[in-house]
Design a protein around this motif. Sequence first.
Motif, short mmCIF file in Angstrom:
data_model
loop_
_atom_site.label_atom_id
_atom_site.label_comp_id
_atom_site.label_asym_id
_atom_site.label_seq_id
_atom_site.Cartn_x
_atom_site.Cartn_y
_atom_site.Cartn_z
N LYS A 14 0.84 -1.21 0.00
CA LYS A 14 0.00 0.00 0.00
C LYS A 14 0.87 1.25 0.00
CE LYS A 14 -3.65 2.49 0.00
NZ LYS A 14 -4.26 2.76 -1.28
N THR A 55 -4.18 5.04 3.48
CA THR A 55 -3.35 3.90 3.87
C THR A 55 -3.77 3.37 5.23
OG1 THR A 55 -1.49 4.72 2.54
CG2 THR A 55 -0.97 3.16 4.31
N THR A 58 -7.04 1.57 4.80
CA THR A 58 -6.80 0.29 4.13
C THR A 58 -6.25 -0.74 5.11
OG1 THR A 58 -6.38 1.39 2.03
CG2 THR A 58 -5.50 -0.85 2.28
N VAL A 62 -8.43 -4.12 5.78
CA VAL A 62 -7.83 -5.41 5.42
C VAL A 62 -7.57 -6.24 6.67
CG1 VAL A 62 -5.81 -6.53 4.38
CG2 VAL A 62 -6.89 -4.59 3.24
N CYS A 96 -3.82 -8.73 -0.87
CA CYS A 96 -3.97 -7.26 -0.94
C CYS A 96 -2.63 -6.58 -1.10
CB CYS A 96 -4.69 -6.76 0.31
SG CYS A 96 -6.43 -7.23 0.39
N PHE A 100 -1.88 -4.09 -4.26
CA PHE A 100 -1.46 -2.70 -4.12
C PHE A 100 -0.06 -2.48 -4.67
CE2 PHE A 100 -4.71 -2.60 -0.63
CZ PHE A 100 -5.56 -1.72 -1.29
#
Length: 112
Positions: A14, A55, A58, A62, A96, A100
Amino acid sequence: MRRATLAAALLAGKGLDAVSTVVVLHLSDSVHESVPLSRALMAWLGPVGGMALLTVITMVVVGVLAEAGVLIDRLVDGETPEWYVPGLRATVYLGCATWFGLIGLWNFSHLL
């Protein structure tokens, strides 16, 4: 894998996405952010602040999804296979992180 290692992998992926987004948007006028949430946060907090907040969001979302295996295991009274909870956690975090990271590389490819 340990949660800290998985979270670090997600943060790296990310982070690459966030940095590449800010850099590409700063260096190229022909590229525009396509994600409405990103655009809104960057308009509100500036490019760096918006991507930093995104961020954090996220990482939290997640993390919750990755830990959903624990809830599922408890709902079925521990009847899931032994590998289910750690497998789901690793799959969500690493999937993920990879996604990213690939988006970050794609963003940087706009500068070529």
